[in-house]
Design an enzyme around this catalytic site. Structure first.
Site, PDB file in Angstrom:
ATOM      1  N   SER A 131       0.710  -1.149   0.062  1.00 27.33           N
ATOM      2  CA  SER A 131      -0.020  -0.013   0.018  1.00 27.33           C
ATOM      3  C   SER A 131       0.809   1.216  -0.053  1.00 27.33           C
ATOM      4  O   SER A 131       2.008   1.441   0.631  1.00 27.33           O
ATOM      5  CB  SER A 131      -0.951  -0.142   1.234  1.00 27.33           C
ATOM      6  N   TYR A 188      -2.325  -1.326  10.385  1.00 27.70           N
ATOM      7  CA  TYR A 188      -2.550  -1.971   8.967  1.00 27.70           C
ATOM      8  C   TYR A 188      -1.427  -1.431   8.147  1.00 27.70           C
ATOM      9  O   TYR A 188      -0.750  -2.269   7.194  1.00 27.70           O
ATOM     10  CB  TYR A 188      -3.803  -1.467   8.051  1.00 27.70           C
TER      11      TYR A 188
END
Length: 256
Positions: free
Chosen positions: A146, A159
């Site tokens: 990400s 996360y």
């Protein structure tokens, strides 16, 4: 995005986890459109069956099996299913991820932290460990990270930290697998793609417009954008690329 005209992946076999929706499904479709035979997987067998049937109606060569990536035995079955069905593995795309909680890391429930670590990091390591013995020289592994990996911040910092770990895993495995086995290892770092997984980021029109304004292209990403990058990384066009993280985020700030 229209179907690609190139067929860079003819004769290749790919495995993609968490691939019945969103970015994972986009990756499966693109790899198959470029000539690969692709194994679809996700937790629910019925969803896998529906996805495989839909893709076959598009004329794509796919097969599928249920796989919960947090279960090592299920990962073993996924690899064996691929070998039984197509006889080899050329491309491995580790896409599965969870984000069960948001908020400050030190206030997060222990169980949520453990789940993030187990699914987002440990399962990626175990999947590669199981697949690599069956991958030929010239094989390709792509971990889906990400853009937040480069700057973990609230409210999804834990996360993001798990995605930072995938950057390190990419570097480490590229060094381990490249010189002796000729397997390339790279990482895709998507920006905001308004899938079900990222629905909180576009929960209102105002929030969606705010996130669009953070890009340089004035729009959010699509599964097709991410899939095109993965197809490139898995192809011979990226034959001299390994150990790298490709940010596909429309110019959103991630790193220098």
């Amino acid at each position: 995005m229209s179907a690609p005209r190139c067929r860079r992946l003819e004769g290749k076999v790919a495995v993609v986890t968490a691939s019945t929706a969103g970015i994972g499904l986009g990756i499966v479709r693109r790899l198959a459109q470029e000539g690969a035979r692709v194994v679809v997987s996700s937790r629910k067998a019925a969803t896998v069956e529906e996805t495989v049937a839909a893709l076959r109606r598009e004329g794509l060569e796919v097969a599928g099996t249920a796989c919960h990536v947090g279960d090592k035995a299920a990962l073993q079955r996924l690899i064996q299913f691929t070998l039984d069905t197509y006889g080899k593995i050329d491309i491995l795309v580790s896409n599965a991820a969870v984000n069960p909680a948001a908020g400050p890391i030190l206030s997060m429930e222990d169980s949520a932290i453990q789940k993030i670590v187990d699914i987002n990091i440990v399962s990626a390591v175990l999947l590669a460990k199981l697949a690599v013995p069956h991958m030929p020289s010239g094989g390709s592994i792509v971990f889906v990270s990400s853009y937040t990996a480069f700057n973990p911040s609230p409210p999804i910092a834990m996360y993001a930290v798990s995605k930072t770990a995938l950057l390190g895993l990419t570097k480490a495995l590229a060094e381990e697998l490249g010189p002796q086995q000729g397997i390339r290892v790279n990482c895709l770092a998507p920006g905001i793609v308004p899938t079900k997984f990222a629905s909180a980021l576009v929960a209102s029109l105002e929030l969606e417009e705010l996130n669009k304004s953070r890009t340089l292209l004035g729009r959010l990403g699509t599964p097709g954008d991410m899939a095109a990058a993965v197809a490139f990384l898995a192809s011979e066009d990226a034959a001299y690329i390994t150990g790298e993280a490709l940010v596909v985020a429309g110019g959103m700030q991630s790193r220098l």
